[in-house]
Design a protein around this motif. Sequence first.
Motif, short mmCIF file in Angstrom:
data_model
loop_
_atom_site.label_atom_id
_atom_site.label_comp_id
_atom_site.label_asym_id
_atom_site.label_seq_id
_atom_site.Cartn_x
_atom_site.Cartn_y
_atom_site.Cartn_z
N PHE A 10 -4.26 5.57 -12.62
CA PHE A 10 -3.43 5.60 -11.42
C PHE A 10 -2.83 4.24 -11.10
CE2 PHE A 10 -5.75 9.51 -11.32
CZ PHE A 10 -4.71 10.38 -11.08
N GLU A 11 -3.58 3.17 -11.30
CA GLU A 11 -3.01 1.83 -11.08
C GLU A 11 -2.39 1.27 -12.36
OE1 GLU A 11 -2.22 0.65 -8.43
OE2 GLU A 11 -3.44 1.76 -7.01
N GLY A 12 -3.00 1.57 -13.50
CA GLY A 12 -2.51 1.02 -14.77
C GLY A 12 -1.17 1.61 -15.18
N TYR A 34 -8.53 -3.07 -13.74
CA TYR A 34 -7.99 -1.77 -14.21
C TYR A 34 -6.48 -1.72 -14.01
CZ TYR A 34 -8.96 -0.89 -9.24
OH TYR A 34 -9.04 -1.00 -7.88
N TYR A 35 -5.93 -2.65 -13.24
CA TYR A 35 -4.46 -2.75 -13.13
C TYR A 35 -3.91 -3.29 -14.45
CZ TYR A 35 -4.27 -2.30 -8.00
OH TYR A 35 -4.33 -1.84 -6.72
N SER A 36 -4.30 -4.52 -14.82
CA SER A 36 -3.64 -5.12 -15.99
C SER A 36 -4.11 -4.50 -17.30
CB SER A 36 -3.76 -6.64 -15.99
OG SER A 36 -4.87 -7.09 -15.32
N SER A 93 8.95 -1.11 -6.85
CA SER A 93 8.94 -0.11 -7.90
C SER A 93 7.54 0.50 -8.05
CB SER A 93 9.40 -0.77 -9.20
OG SER A 93 9.36 0.12 -10.27
N HIS A 94 6.53 -0.36 -7.98
CA HIS A 94 5.14 0.06 -8.11
C HIS A 94 4.76 1.07 -7.02
CE1 HIS A 94 0.85 -0.78 -9.23
NE2 HIS A 94 0.65 -0.40 -7.97
N GLU A 95 5.01 0.68 -5.78
CA GLU A 95 4.60 1.55 -4.67
C GLU A 95 5.40 2.85 -4.68
OE1 GLU A 95 1.97 0.66 -3.63
OE2 GLU A 95 1.93 -1.52 -3.71
N TYR A 96 6.65 2.75 -5.11
CA TYR A 96 7.49 3.96 -5.14
C TYR A 96 7.00 4.93 -6.22
CZ TYR A 96 11.69 6.76 -4.48
OH TYR A 96 12.55 7.79 -4.18
N PHE A 97 6.58 4.39 -7.37
CA PHE A 97 6.06 5.24 -8.46
C PHE A 97 4.79 5.96 -8.01
CE2 PHE A 97 4.01 6.14 -12.55
CZ PHE A 97 5.08 6.57 -13.33
N HIS A 98 4.02 5.31 -7.13
CA HIS A 98 2.81 5.94 -6.58
C HIS A 98 3.13 7.22 -5.79
CE1 HIS A 98 -0.57 3.45 -7.58
NE2 HIS A 98 -0.19 2.38 -6.92
N THR A 99 4.38 7.36 -5.33
CA THR A 99 4.75 8.57 -4.59
C THR A 99 4.36 9.80 -5.41
OG1 THR A 99 6.62 7.35 -3.72
CG2 THR A 99 6.68 9.73 -3.40
N LEU A 144 0.86 -1.18 0.00
CA LEU A 144 0.00 0.00 0.00
C LEU A 144 0.90 1.23 0.00
CD1 LEU A 144 -3.00 0.69 -0.05
CD2 LEU A 144 -2.93 0.87 2.42
N GLU A 145 0.56 2.15 -0.91
CA GLU A 145 1.40 3.33 -1.11
C GLU A 145 1.04 4.44 -0.13
OE1 GLU A 145 -0.86 2.13 -3.18
OE2 GLU A 145 -2.30 3.69 -3.74
N HIS A 146 2.06 5.19 0.27
CA HIS A 146 1.86 6.37 1.12
C HIS A 146 2.75 7.50 0.63
CE1 HIS A 146 -0.65 4.05 3.78
NE2 HIS A 146 0.23 3.07 3.67
#
Length: 609
Positions: A316-318, A386-388, A282-288, A245-247
């Motif tokens: 946002f997720e894709g 909506y992710y994939s 990498s995914h959660e970090y990109f969400h920053t 989970l991103e923060h």
Amino acid sequence: MTQYQILPIDPHAHLFEVILTIEKPSGSELELYLPNWIPGSYMIRDFAKHIQWLKAESAGKPLPVRKLDKARWLVENTEQGAGQVEVRYQVYAWDLSVRGAHLDQTHGFFNGTSVFLAVKGEEESQCKVNIERPRGQAYKNWRVATGLKPAGDTQEFGFGWYLADNYDELIDCPVEMSDFRLISFEACGVPHHMALTGRHQVDETRLKNDLIKICEHHIRFFGEPAPVDRYIFMTYVLGKGFGGLEHRNSTALHCSREDLPLPCDDPEKVKDSYQTFLDLCSHEYFHTWNVKRIKPAEFLPYDTQQESHTELLWAFEGFTSYYDNLALVQTGIIPIKQYLLSIAKTITTVQRARGRLIQSVTDSSFDAWTKFYKQDENAPNAVVSYYSKGALIALCMDLLIRKLTNNQKSLRDVMLRLWQDFGQPQIGVERDSIQKITLEVCGGERQTELEQFFQLALYSTDELPLAELLKTVDMELVFQPRNDRNDKGQVKDEMPHNKPKPSLGIDYQTANLGITVKSVYWDSAACEAGISAGDQLISMNDLRIDNDEFTKRLAECEIGETVIIRGFRRDELMRFEVTLRPSAADTAYLVYGSEEKDQSPKLKQWLTA
Ligand code: ZN
């Protein structure tokens, strides 16, 4: 200022005790509430159900407390002006997920959404939190990992006082406490840390070097300086686990022990499980940037009391899913062929979901709360991820923009505009903002082609132009019947010609006797014969079936042959006459379209930073 003290009062009973102090209550009534969902995970979770009791007092005298609804309390402060109000409550914490709170003798973890009551009207004021060490010798080596700012004489990673500028920041900075392993490094001059909790072994140097590459890649992608002055990955290592989970300046992760790199691993090869873990980091970090700062208008601000619907989760997720593993190939952590295999697998995932034929990605985003997050046995027929699919739309956009601008522009230019126009000034992204920016990035040329693409990709269930666009980077996309049950897509030197196999059209898992049907694909042989999810199938043509035998026996049948399958629905024996159909060509094979294979200049131009 709102002040909280949180004490892991009984790790064995999984209890946190919280004391909330309101120094100068503004009225004769105080309304307190807990969020019903946590940003980043779009489902109502009713965290307040874990508050076991709550009482309030002022100057040593108890105050009446009334419950207003499932997550709201009213404290009657008749002695207003008399002084501060103290609210004390206990929270049960035994939710082993990145979304809740979890406490035992091995570690404590909590999100503010699970433990910190908001004071209505005070959400914008500064909050101070005293994070206390559990009592007893057993906890003397515990430290604290959090994105909150240490206050006063609190040491980095120490117990003590921390600060948040407002309630939104308070609930966006989860806290991990244990005797975690700490891996520290700098990325573009910014201190970063990974705290690893749980029994594990790890090749620290390898993990650290790979994380540096990924973090620096993303910082440079959006441009220095980084939007954070410190970042922390809180990782809980489990026998089996996966999630994140991103923060704003941290992330909470779960991984499996085998996902971590080991000193004995081949340094030349990134094993699949380790790639999965690096993809997640990498995914959660990109969400920053993408969702923590570039946000849908509906999330500015978050309404944590009820569902907040947005059509934009595909972006946002894709986009985040597209860039998470693209970063691994662009930084050279994985080779081109390994990256192409990830793309083939994502295409296969979307192709096999029949839900792609009835749900668009914008609808999937909007209904995430009740459909994507509450998937049942019919989800393969009714839901598209909506992710994939969002990641495949990002792939199409990247290749399409490169094609239309002669490789002068790419999806990165759209991301940079989103960052500059929306993320940095904190303006919400509207439903058509991304389309508008893309048209501008492409310089107004080929407007109709772009508009048609967005109409098809976002609002229809028609197939994406993947094959056509992958050709522009010298890759051929073909769909083949799967080779075996584990075939999720492949990268090939030459065009494959898989033969279809007899198929039932079900997903299943092994049972004590036979197999249990998890899902039945709409319009399949099993569906036609009346087999349903939950049925326990025990025999085919009067011979017992279990997992391996079932696959083998099925492969020996002919397409078009009718077999008799028996099984239980609840406790009733049922008989099904199933006419086997050819397996669908639903597996993505990427075939090199040029002699140079993964050295093709077009491919390299796309896949090197
Ligand atoms: Zn995500």
